[in-house]
Design an enzyme around this catalytic site. Structure first.
Site, PDB file in Angstrom:
ATOM      1  N   GLY A   1     -21.087  24.984   7.017  1.00  0.00           N
ATOM      2  CA  GLY A   1     -21.486  25.924   5.971  1.00  0.00           C
ATOM      3  C   GLY A   1     -21.591  27.370   6.423  1.00  0.00           C
TER       4      GLY A   1
ATOM      5  CD  GLU B   1     -19.922  17.565   8.915  1.00  0.00           C
ATOM      6  OE1 GLU B   1     -19.572  16.598   9.613  1.00  0.00           O
ATOM      7  OE2 GLU B   1     -20.165  17.482   7.708  1.00  0.00           O
ATOM      8  N   PRO B   2     -18.419  22.841  11.198  1.00  0.00           N
ATOM      9  CG  PRO B   2     -17.933  24.406  12.865  1.00  0.00           C
ATOM     10  CD  PRO B   2     -18.519  23.035  12.658  1.00  0.00           C
TER      11      PRO B   2
ATOM     12  NE  ARG C   1     -12.678  30.559  -0.724  1.00  0.00           N
ATOM     13  CZ  ARG C   1     -13.500  31.576  -0.707  1.00  0.00           C
ATOM     14  NH1 ARG C   1     -13.050  32.816  -0.636  1.00  0.00           N
ATOM     15  NH2 ARG C   1     -14.797  31.377  -0.736  1.00  0.00           N
TER      16      ARG C   1
ATOM     17  CE1 TYR D   1     -15.446  27.196  -5.527  1.00  0.00           C
ATOM     18  CE2 TYR D   1     -13.813  28.284  -4.148  1.00  0.00           C
ATOM     19  CZ  TYR D   1     -14.420  27.134  -4.602  1.00  0.00           C
ATOM     20  OH  TYR D   1     -14.001  25.920  -4.137  1.00  0.00           O
TER      21      TYR D   1
ATOM     22  CB  CYS E   1       1.291  30.827 -17.737  1.00  0.00           C
ATOM     23  SG  CYS E   1       2.552  31.731 -18.593  1.00  0.00           S
ATOM     24  CD  GLU E   2      -5.037  28.920 -16.059  1.00  0.00           C
ATOM     25  OE1 GLU E   2      -6.191  29.380 -16.055  1.00  0.00           O
ATOM     26  OE2 GLU E   2      -4.762  27.743 -15.800  1.00  0.00           O
TER      27      GLU E   2
HETATM   28  N1  LLP Z   1     -18.962  19.116   5.952  1.00  0.00           N
HETATM   29  C1  LLP Z   1     -18.880  18.632   4.695  1.00  0.00           C
HETATM   30  C2  LLP Z   1     -19.334  17.279   4.414  1.00  0.00           C
HETATM   31  C3  LLP Z   1     -18.368  19.439   3.674  1.00  0.00           C
HETATM   32  O1  LLP Z   1     -18.295  18.973   2.429  1.00  0.00           O
HETATM   33  C4  LLP Z   1     -17.918  20.740   3.976  1.00  0.00           C
HETATM   34  C5  LLP Z   1     -17.371  21.609   2.933  1.00  0.00           C
HETATM   35  C6  LLP Z   1     -17.995  21.180   5.319  1.00  0.00           C
HETATM   36  C7  LLP Z   1     -18.530  20.340   6.273  1.00  0.00           C
HETATM   37  C8  LLP Z   1     -17.517  22.523   5.775  1.00  0.00           C
HETATM   38  O2  LLP Z   1     -18.118  23.574   5.133  1.00  0.00           O
HETATM   39  P1  LLP Z   1     -17.796  25.063   5.642  1.00  0.00           P
HETATM   40  O3  LLP Z   1     -18.249  25.161   7.076  1.00  0.00           O
HETATM   41  O4  LLP Z   1     -16.341  25.249   5.511  1.00  0.00           O
HETATM   42  O5  LLP Z   1     -18.553  25.927   4.721  1.00  0.00           O
HETATM   43  N2  LLP Z   1     -13.554  25.508  -1.417  1.00  0.00           N
HETATM   44  C9  LLP Z   1     -14.807  26.205  -1.187  1.00  0.00           C
HETATM   45  C10 LLP Z   1     -15.623  25.569  -0.092  1.00  0.00           C
HETATM   46  C11 LLP Z   1     -15.893  24.096  -0.332  1.00  0.00           C
HETATM   47  C12 LLP Z   1     -16.623  23.454   0.809  1.00  0.00           C
HETATM   48  C13 LLP Z   1     -16.726  21.988   0.625  1.00  0.00           C
HETATM   49  N3  LLP Z   1     -17.337  21.293   1.706  1.00  0.00           N
HETATM   50  C14 LLP Z   1     -14.500  27.684  -0.904  1.00  0.00           C
HETATM   51  O6  LLP Z   1     -13.336  28.069  -0.897  1.00  0.00           O
HETATM   52  O7  LLP Z   1     -15.414  28.479  -0.744  1.00  0.00           O
END
Ligand code: LLP
Length: 406
Positions: A229, A270-271, A309, A313, A339-340
């Protein structure tokens, strides 16, 4: 870090465009490795599982594999691809969300740890994978993220087992003869502020307490996975998070719950975004300039099919011209060919209006860019280039018409 692509010359981009058409993604290996180093330094006690959903480009997966990181996979197809790219089974965690039986069967056949968050899923997995290794994803009601769609814990979230169901989950694990090897949580994505960090740390502390409670019940766990995250700066005045305070605070908590280092379960993080966002850009060609009312529409061949994105969002991505221009800056709306009306890459950007035929670069696009690209309007997904040791190579072509319609 995210500035690297500004020093790539227009001739260099045009060279890539000649090799393969626009739009294309371009990734830089050194930036990716630098971010891997940051995570390793900040979480020196942890094992890293890259959330490959952020970008499963083969070149990125191979580079991350060479860093000795593992994988967080969220579908059997991600598990399979990680194994094909050389990750060992023990390095791969499958985190399921409302999995079907066929999905669980596929995961069981590949022998990775299944991280599950519903009583039904644990029970069905137990029936399919006798003696299989599982982890439980919990929801401690602490969620945060850059947009409501990416908050993955708390009232509105479909993820995680709430604590009132934990005892029943443990009894299913026992009854089915599964091996519980870990506990997990992931609270959301795009955590950038101090307030976000505090929520994340509170959740991690809560998870350590849950782990200790589970250990009293079922015995030692192999790992505690505190999720990912970590946010990166997209806007020119935003800064990518400094992870060192996160890592230090996490270690203090771990030492509180497990004073004896020999008895501590391994710590996993888990980044996704943090590792790959800044190493990638999307390069698009300006197709049409249109002036209407008080707006300048800068149309490019990349739209929401290439990078969703902003449309999904309202996310901000920096945009810049590749040609040095002396024309005055104007308020530009950078849009695509889809087309949106939501097919927007950037709104109200004060940039010099480019000429038709020039290239524009959309920055910080390495995470959830190609990964979320589609063939909407039957447009092919972009190509991908990768630069390592100073030289570019094409790592994925854009799709042929036949492949798109097949
Ligand atoms: N672990 C799990 C179980 C997850 O569901 C996710 C992301 C991550 C790790 C990694 O998260 P990160 O470190 O990348 O923030 N499409 C969206 C982001 C969706 C994230 C979903 N899960 C965007 O473009 O902002």
């Amino acid at each position: 870090m995210r500035e690297w692509a500004r020093s790539v010359s227009v001739e260099e981009w045009e060279g890539l465009a000649r090799e393969h058409s626009t739009p294309f993604y371009a990734y830089d290996a050194d930036v990716l490795r630098a971010r891997c180093n940051d995570v390793r330094a900040a979480f020196s006690q942890a094992e890293v599982r890259y959330a490959m959903k952020a970008n499963a480009s083969p070149a990125l997966l191979d580079t991350i594999h060479a860093e000795r990181f593992g994988i967080d996979a969220v579908s059997p197809w991600e598990v399979r691809y990680a194994l094909e790219r050389g990750y060992a089974r023990e390095q791969v965690l499958y985190t399921g969300s409302f999995p079907s039986d066929s999905e669980l069967r596929a995961v069981a056949s590949m022998g990775v740890v299944a991280n599950l968050d519903a009583l039904s899923a644990i029970d069905r997995y137990g029936a399919l994978a006798q003696g299989g290794a599982v982890s439980i994803r919990v929801d401690l009601e602490e969620g945060a993220g850059h947009h409501p769609h990416v908050v993955t814990a708390g009232d509105e979230s479909k993820f995680g087992l709430t604590l009132d169901a934990l005892d029943e989950a443990l009894s299913i694990v026992r009854r089915r003869g599964l091996r519980l090897v870990g506990v997990h949580q992931h609270i959301g994505s795009g955590l950038l502020t101090d307030a976000h960090r505090d929520v994340w740390l509170r959740a991690a502390r809560g998870l350590f307490d849950v782990a200790a409670r589970v250990e009293r019940d079922v015995g030692p766990l192999a790992f505690v996975d505190v999720g990912g995250g970590f946010g990166v700066g997209y806007h020119e005045d935003e800064r990518t998070v400094d992870l060192r305070p996160w890592g230090l605070a996490l270690e203090r908590e771990r030492a509180r719950v497990w004073p004896d280092p020999a008895r501590r379960p391994a710590l996993w993080v888990e980044p996704g975004r943090y590792l790959v966002a800044e190493c990638g850009v999307l390069v698009a060609r300006v197709s049409t300039i249109k002036r209407a009312r008080d707006r300048v529409w800068v149309g490019t061949d990349a739209g929401m099919h290439a990078l969703i994105r902003p449309a999904m969002y309202g996310s901000y991505h920096p945009v810049w011209n590749t040609h040095a221009r002396t024309s005055p800056v104007e308020r530009c709306f950078v849009v695509g060919p889809i087309c949106e009306s939501g097919d927007v890459l950037a709104e109200e950007r004060m940039i010099p209006v480019p000429d038709e035929g020039e290239l524009l670069v959309i920055g910080v696009a390495g995470a959830y860019g190609y990964a979320m690209a589609s063939t909407y309007n039957l447009r092919p997904r972009p190509a991908e280039f990768f630069r390592d040791a100073g030289s570019w190579r094409l790592v994925r072509k854009s799709e042929h018409y036949e492949r798109v319609v097949r």
